[in-house]
Design a protein around this motif. Structure first.
Motif, mmCIF file in Angstrom:
data_model
loop_
_atom_site.group_PDB
_atom_site.id
_atom_site.type_symbol
_atom_site.label_atom_id
_atom_site.label_comp_id
_atom_site.label_asym_id
_atom_site.label_seq_id
_atom_site.Cartn_x
_atom_site.Cartn_y
_atom_site.Cartn_z
ATOM 1 N N SER A 1 0.807 -1.226 0.000
ATOM 2 C CA SER A 1 0.000 0.000 0.000
ATOM 3 C C SER A 1 0.840 1.276 0.000
ATOM 4 C CB SER A 1 -0.941 0.004 1.196
ATOM 5 O OG SER A 1 -0.190 -0.039 2.390
ATOM 6 N N GLU A 2 2.151 1.184 0.196
ATOM 7 C CA GLU A 2 2.979 2.389 0.231
ATOM 8 C C GLU A 2 3.331 2.839 -1.174
ATOM 9 O OE1 GLU A 2 6.378 1.963 2.725
ATOM 10 O OE2 GLU A 2 5.177 1.503 4.477
ATOM 11 N N GLY A 3 3.167 4.128 -1.439
ATOM 12 C CA GLY A 3 3.510 4.687 -2.746
ATOM 13 C C GLY A 3 2.363 4.525 -3.729
ATOM 14 N N GLY A 4 2.523 5.067 -4.891
ATOM 15 C CA GLY A 4 1.491 5.011 -5.925
ATOM 16 C C GLY A 4 1.712 3.842 -6.863
ATOM 17 N N LYS A 5 1.056 3.924 -7.996
ATOM 18 C CA LYS A 5 1.112 2.848 -8.985
ATOM 19 C C LYS A 5 2.543 2.633 -9.488
ATOM 20 C CE LYS A 5 -0.666 1.274 -13.386
ATOM 21 N NZ LYS A 5 -1.425 1.561 -14.578
ATOM 22 N N THR A 6 3.278 3.719 -9.705
ATOM 23 C CA THR A 6 4.645 3.586 -10.210
ATOM 24 C C THR A 6 5.522 2.838 -9.212
ATOM 25 O OG1 THR A 6 4.394 5.647 -11.428
ATOM 26 C CG2 THR A 6 6.634 4.880 -11.082
ATOM 27 N N GLU A 7 5.366 3.155 -7.919
ATOM 28 C CA GLU A 7 6.142 2.453 -6.898
ATOM 29 C C GLU A 7 5.770 0.981 -6.856
ATOM 30 O OE1 GLU A 7 8.811 3.389 -4.998
ATOM 31 O OE2 GLU A 7 8.689 5.065 -6.391
ATOM 32 N N LEU A 8 4.493 0.697 -6.991
ATOM 33 C CA LEU A 8 4.029 -0.687 -6.976
ATOM 34 C C LEU A 8 4.596 -1.446 -8.179
ATOM 35 C CD1 LEU A 8 2.294 -2.755 -5.516
ATOM 36 C CD2 LEU A 8 0.314 -1.881 -6.749
ATOM 37 N N LEU A 9 4.582 -0.806 -9.328
ATOM 38 C CA LEU A 9 5.144 -1.401 -10.543
ATOM 39 C C LEU A 9 6.615 -1.741 -10.337
ATOM 40 C CD1 LEU A 9 4.974 -2.049 -13.625
ATOM 41 C CD2 LEU A 9 5.458 0.352 -14.028
ATOM 42 N N LYS A 10 7.367 -0.800 -9.750
ATOM 43 C CA LYS A 10 8.788 -1.036 -9.489
ATOM 44 C C LYS A 10 8.978 -2.216 -8.536
ATOM 45 C CE LYS A 10 10.309 3.769 -10.038
ATOM 46 N NZ LYS A 10 10.812 4.953 -9.306
#
Length: 152
Positions: A90-99
């Motif tokens: 749940s931390e960060g946005g979509k880009t962080e999740l993608l990474k």
């Protein structure tokens, strides 16, 4: 008038000032301008966010998402992250999740029999669609989760 030579020097100057001022109204100096208001601290919620740096998907990630219903939408990314046991989803946005998902997949290879193959995933859109549309069923996230859970 009066003889100014008999008046002490300081008094002469005062006398001249009074004489020069007689018949005039005094103008008061305007008050100094008010100090500028203190700068408001920027509200972090209204600060402009820096656009996330573009992320180049790994070939294995492209293989998974290229023929996945919904592609790499946030819901699919969360399901993939869970299957790959990614921490702090749940931390960060979509880009962080993608990474995070791509990092979790790093060094792990999909079964060579997985479709689309690496060669298929590298095709341009038109060629890819000609090969797959109406010929190969689109994969669901549930199918992809099972594939990801088996990755070693």
């Amino acid at each position: 008038g009066s003889d100014l030579r008999s008046i002490p020097y300081n008094s002469v100057n005062e006398h001249r000032k009074v004489k020069a001022m007689s018949g005039r109204t005094l103008r008061e100096r305007p008050p100094p301008p008010p100090p500028p208001p203190p700068k408001a601290k920027a509200n972090p919620a209204t600060k402009k966010r820096k656009a996330p740096e573009p992320v180049t998907p790994t070939p294995e990630f492209v293989r998974i998402c290229r023929w996945l219903e919904g592609g790499s939408n946030t819901g699919n990314l969360k399901a993939m992250a869970k299957a790959l046991k990614v921490k702090k989803i749940s931390e960060g946005g979509k880009t962080e999740l993608l990474k995070k998902v791509m990092a979790a997949m790093e060094g792990k290879n999909l079964d060579p029999a997985f479709i689309p193959t690496a060669a298929d995933a590298a095709l341009d859109d038109d060629t890819f669609n000609d090969k797959f549309v109406d010929k190969v069923p689109i994969k669901t996230i549930d199918e992809i989760v099972k594939v990801l859970e088996k990755l070693k």
